[in-house]
Design a protein around this motif. Structure first.
Motif, PDB file in Angstrom:
ATOM      1  N   ASN A  72       0.837  -1.207   0.000  1.00  0.00           N
ATOM      2  CA  ASN A  72       0.000   0.000   0.000  1.00  0.00           C
ATOM      3  C   ASN A  72       0.870   1.253   0.000  1.00  0.00           C
ATOM      4  N   HIS A  73       1.984   1.197   0.708  1.00  0.00           N
ATOM      5  CA  HIS A  73       2.894   2.336   0.761  1.00  0.00           C
ATOM      6  C   HIS A  73       3.625   2.525  -0.557  1.00  0.00           C
ATOM      7  N   HIS A  74       4.268   1.467  -1.062  1.00  0.00           N
ATOM      8  CA  HIS A  74       5.121   1.682  -2.237  1.00  0.00           C
ATOM      9  C   HIS A  74       4.331   1.826  -3.528  1.00  0.00           C
TER      10      HIS A  74
ATOM     11  N   PRO B 280      -8.519   9.266   2.830  1.00  0.00           N
ATOM     12  CA  PRO B 280      -8.307   9.251   4.280  1.00  0.00           C
ATOM     13  C   PRO B 280      -6.869   8.875   4.606  1.00  0.00           C
ATOM     14  N   VAL B 281      -6.401   9.300   5.731  1.00  0.00           N
ATOM     15  CA  VAL B 281      -5.050   9.070   6.255  1.00  0.00           C
ATOM     16  C   VAL B 281      -4.016   9.855   5.448  1.00  0.00           C
ATOM     17  N   ILE B 282      -4.015   9.670   4.122  1.00  0.00           N
ATOM     18  CA  ILE B 282      -2.985  10.292   3.292  1.00  0.00           C
ATOM     19  C   ILE B 282      -3.108  11.804   3.321  1.00  0.00           C
ATOM     20  N   GLY B 283      -4.336  12.301   3.187  1.00  0.00           N
ATOM     21  CA  GLY B 283      -4.540  13.743   3.230  1.00  0.00           C
ATOM     22  C   GLY B 283      -4.061  14.348   4.536  1.00  0.00           C
ATOM     23  N   GLU B 284      -4.304  13.648   5.646  1.00  0.00           N
ATOM     24  CA  GLU B 284      -3.878  14.142   6.959  1.00  0.00           C
ATOM     25  C   GLU B 284      -2.347  14.169   7.051  1.00  0.00           C
ATOM     26  N   CYS B 285      -1.696  13.182   6.450  1.00  0.00           N
ATOM     27  CA  CYS B 285      -0.230  13.135   6.498  1.00  0.00           C
ATOM     28  C   CYS B 285       0.389  14.259   5.674  1.00  0.00           C
ATOM     29  N   PHE B 286      -0.169  14.534   4.509  1.00  0.00           N
ATOM     30  CA  PHE B 286       0.323  15.668   3.717  1.00  0.00           C
ATOM     31  C   PHE B 286       0.096  16.979   4.458  1.00  0.00           C
ATOM     32  N   ALA B 287      -1.061  17.106   5.121  1.00  0.00           N
ATOM     33  CA  ALA B 287      -1.355  18.337   5.865  1.00  0.00           C
ATOM     34  C   ALA B 287      -0.351  18.531   7.003  1.00  0.00           C
ATOM     35  N   GLU B 288       0.017  17.453   7.665  1.00  0.00           N
ATOM     36  CA  GLU B 288       0.982  17.558   8.754  1.00  0.00           C
ATOM     37  C   GLU B 288       2.353  18.006   8.237  1.00  0.00           C
ATOM     38  N   VAL B 289       2.772  17.457   7.092  1.00  0.00           N
ATOM     39  CA  VAL B 289       4.050  17.853   6.506  1.00  0.00           C
ATOM     40  C   VAL B 289       4.029  19.328   6.126  1.00  0.00           C
ATOM     41  N   ASP B 290       2.916  19.771   5.520  1.00  0.00           N
ATOM     42  CA  ASP B 290       2.814  21.173   5.117  1.00  0.00           C
ATOM     43  C   ASP B 290       2.848  22.103   6.324  1.00  0.00           C
TER      44      ASP B 290
ATOM     45  N   ARG C 162      10.661  15.862  -1.562  1.00  0.00           N
ATOM     46  CA  ARG C 162      10.805  15.674  -0.117  1.00  0.00           C
ATOM     47  C   ARG C 162       9.431  15.675   0.564  1.00  0.00           C
ATOM     48  N   ARG C 163       8.564  16.557   0.094  1.00  0.00           N
ATOM     49  CA  ARG C 163       7.205  16.617   0.659  1.00  0.00           C
ATOM     50  C   ARG C 163       6.504  15.270   0.467  1.00  0.00           C
ATOM     51  N   ARG C 164       6.622  14.704  -0.733  1.00  0.00           N
ATOM     52  CA  ARG C 164       6.007  13.416  -1.036  1.00  0.00           C
ATOM     53  C   ARG C 164       6.550  12.329  -0.101  1.00  0.00           C
ATOM     54  N   HIS C 165       7.857  12.282   0.019  1.00  0.00           N
ATOM     55  CA  HIS C 165       8.460  11.232   0.838  1.00  0.00           C
ATOM     56  C   HIS C 165       8.075  11.382   2.305  1.00  0.00           C
ATOM     57  N   GLU C 166       8.111  12.607   2.811  1.00  0.00           N
ATOM     58  CA  GLU C 166       7.769  12.839   4.211  1.00  0.00           C
ATOM     59  C   GLU C 166       6.325  12.426   4.509  1.00  0.00           C
ATOM     60  N   ALA C 167       5.422  12.728   3.571  1.00  0.00           N
ATOM     61  CA  ALA C 167       4.015  12.384   3.792  1.00  0.00           C
ATOM     62  C   ALA C 167       3.797  10.874   3.733  1.00  0.00           C
ATOM     63  N   LEU C 168       4.382  10.219   2.733  1.00  0.00           N
ATOM     64  CA  LEU C 168       4.109   8.794   2.565  1.00  0.00           C
ATOM     65  C   LEU C 168       4.806   7.945   3.614  1.00  0.00           C
ATOM     66  N   ARG C 169       5.940   8.427   4.137  1.00  0.00           N
ATOM     67  CA  ARG C 169       6.537   7.650   5.231  1.00  0.00           C
ATOM     68  C   ARG C 169       5.671   7.745   6.477  1.00  0.00           C
ATOM     69  N   ARG C 170       4.939   8.847   6.639  1.00  0.00           N
ATOM     70  CA  ARG C 170       3.999   8.950   7.748  1.00  0.00           C
ATOM     71  C   ARG C 170       2.823   7.990   7.555  1.00  0.00           C
ATOM     72  N   VAL C 171       2.381   7.835   6.315  1.00  0.00           N
ATOM     73  CA  VAL C 171       1.319   6.855   6.030  1.00  0.00           C
ATOM     74  C   VAL C 171       1.784   5.462   6.437  1.00  0.00           C
ATOM     75  N   PHE C 172       3.011   5.134   6.060  1.00  0.00           N
ATOM     76  CA  PHE C 172       3.621   3.857   6.424  1.00  0.00           C
ATOM     77  C   PHE C 172       3.603   3.696   7.950  1.00  0.00           C
TER      78      PHE C 172
ATOM     79  N   TYR D 246      -8.712  -0.177   8.823  1.00  0.00           N
ATOM     80  CA  TYR D 246      -9.007  -1.145   7.759  1.00  0.00           C
ATOM     81  C   TYR D 246      -9.956  -0.534   6.732  1.00  0.00           C
ATOM     82  N   GLN D 247     -10.961   0.186   7.201  1.00  0.00           N
ATOM     83  CA  GLN D 247     -11.901   0.836   6.268  1.00  0.00           C
ATOM     84  C   GLN D 247     -11.193   1.913   5.446  1.00  0.00           C
ATOM     85  N   ASN D 248     -10.295   2.652   6.074  1.00  0.00           N
ATOM     86  CA  ASN D 248      -9.544   3.665   5.344  1.00  0.00           C
ATOM     87  C   ASN D 248      -8.621   3.032   4.296  1.00  0.00           C
TER      88      ASN D 248
END
Length: 391
Positions: free
Chosen positions: A198-200, A220-230, A240-250, A291-293
């Protein structure tokens, strides 16, 4: 210190072919090492994950995916007091049976093998480690422990339906108790697989231009992670923004699994690995909200990535290759390499007349083992050599 419900190496059910105990490694460490040194493991570097292997240097292959799964499995297993070596061994072996071209190749072989006992990549992985690897003097396969074989067979849950011939063959030789849950270590490997792909796949889909970060921010989840990075790093450069957000999803996925498992293990208080096997359902899983997200994320990936127009075109192309190669080898097994001709001869002895139903089944299973073991690039090369340029 291992918890009581972990798989303790000294309590292993052993190997089908008895061997002396290693001085420096536990049985599960030896399993892990044998998997890493196997021919099938090396071939994963040229087998596709979603994109065909040659399409780009940065996309995941089965090998890089497998390494990521193993890393996540060790992290989760360690946090839960489980046997990290067994979790890693199951993780490293979980995709050994994948044919060329990923799930596209698997779908094609499943149809082609329908008259001959079916095809499933998990069962094929077991066939590889019990039959097809032929490097040791005293046995075929890798002679892995019962616990690793059990984990390979059941990491996605108990198996209660009809068995493919490959799984039935292994289970007849050594009962893997297919009706029960797998060990917690094997369940960890299964969840680690979910976390990793799901991450990669989000990373790879962005790199391929199949969707944008703005598209992902609607999920869900992903939007919150991008918002936190921003919020923490305003104006961060895009990669870098992409990587920081997706590692948070992970991190969200992994931390959720650990927290849920710790709560369930405390509540249910299993005292042995057999308690884990006897439970109703898995002990290692995502929380219901996450799981639903994740279902929503998977649905997005299915539509925008796995069934993207460019991917569908490629799926059709490589399906045609598999559909051409398999019947060609079935009708002319003399085209198989010289080192496969002993298997062809044995299939003829077992099945008799190659034109009979039994004869075709025996030969189809030899052809399947050969075709399923191909890498993407070798399958393409063999298609061009034996059939010709693509039309």
């Amino acid at each position: 210190m291992l918890k009581p419900y972990a798989c303790h190496p000294e309590a292993s059910r052993g190997r089908l072919h008895p061997e002396s105990i290693s001085t420096f490694r536990s049985p599960f460490q030896r399993d892990r090492d044998r998997i890493i040194h196997s021919s099938a493991f090396r071939r994963l570097k040229h087998k596709t994950q979603v994109f065909v292997e040659h399409e780009g240097d940065y996309y995941r292959t089965r090998l890089t995916h497998t390494i990521e799964v193993a890393q996540v499995a060790r992290t989760i297993a360690n946090a839960l007091g489980l046997n990290t070596d067994l979790a890693e061994a199951v993780a490293l072996s979980h995709d050994l049976g994948h044919p060329p071209f990923g799930h596209t190749g698997e779908d094609a072989l499943h149809e082609l093998m329908a008259p001959y006992g079916g095809f499933d990549h998990n069962a094929q992985a077991l066939r590889i480690v019990t039959r097809l690897e032929k490097h040791y003097a005293n046995f075929d396969g890798l002679n892995l422990t019962w616990e690793t074989l059990e984990g390979m067979a059941k990491h996605n849950g108990p198996i209660t339906g009809p068995l493919s011939y490959a799984l039935a063959e292994v289970n007849a030789e050594w009962d893997l108790e297919l009706h029960t849950n797998a060990s917690a270590e094997a369940q960890v490997a299964a969840v680690a697989d979910d976390c990793a792909y799901n991450h990669h796949d989000l990373h790879d889909g962005l790199r391929a231009g199949l969707f944008t970060e703005d598209d992902l921010c609607e999920l869900p989840v992903i939007g919150e992670c991008f918002a936190e990075v921003d919020r923490l790093h305003p104006g961060l450069e895009p990669m870098r923004r992409r990587h920081e957000a997706l590692r948070r999803v992970f991190g969200v996925m992994v931390e959720d699994v650990i927290a849920v498992a710790q709560n369930r293990l405390t509540s249910l208080n299993p005292q042995s690995v057999d308690d884990i096997r006897a439970m109703e359902g898995p002990i290692i899983r995502f929380s219901k909200p996450l799981y639903q997200n994740i279902k929503a994320i998977k649905s997005f990936l299915f539509t925008r990535m796995y069934r993207a127009p460019s991917v569908v075109v490629e799926r059709k192309r490589v399906t045609g290759m598999v559909n051409a190669l398999f019947p060609l080898f079935l009708e002319q097994p003399e085209l198989l390499p010289e080192d496969w001709q002993d298997d062809v001869a044995r299939a003829r002895i077992r099945g008799g007349d190659i034109t009979s139903a039994e004869g075709k089944t025996e030969m189809a299973r030899v052809v399947l083992d050969y075709v399923a073991g191909m890498t993407d690039r070798f399958a393409i090369q063999e298609y061009h050599r034996l059939i010709g340029p693509e039309g």
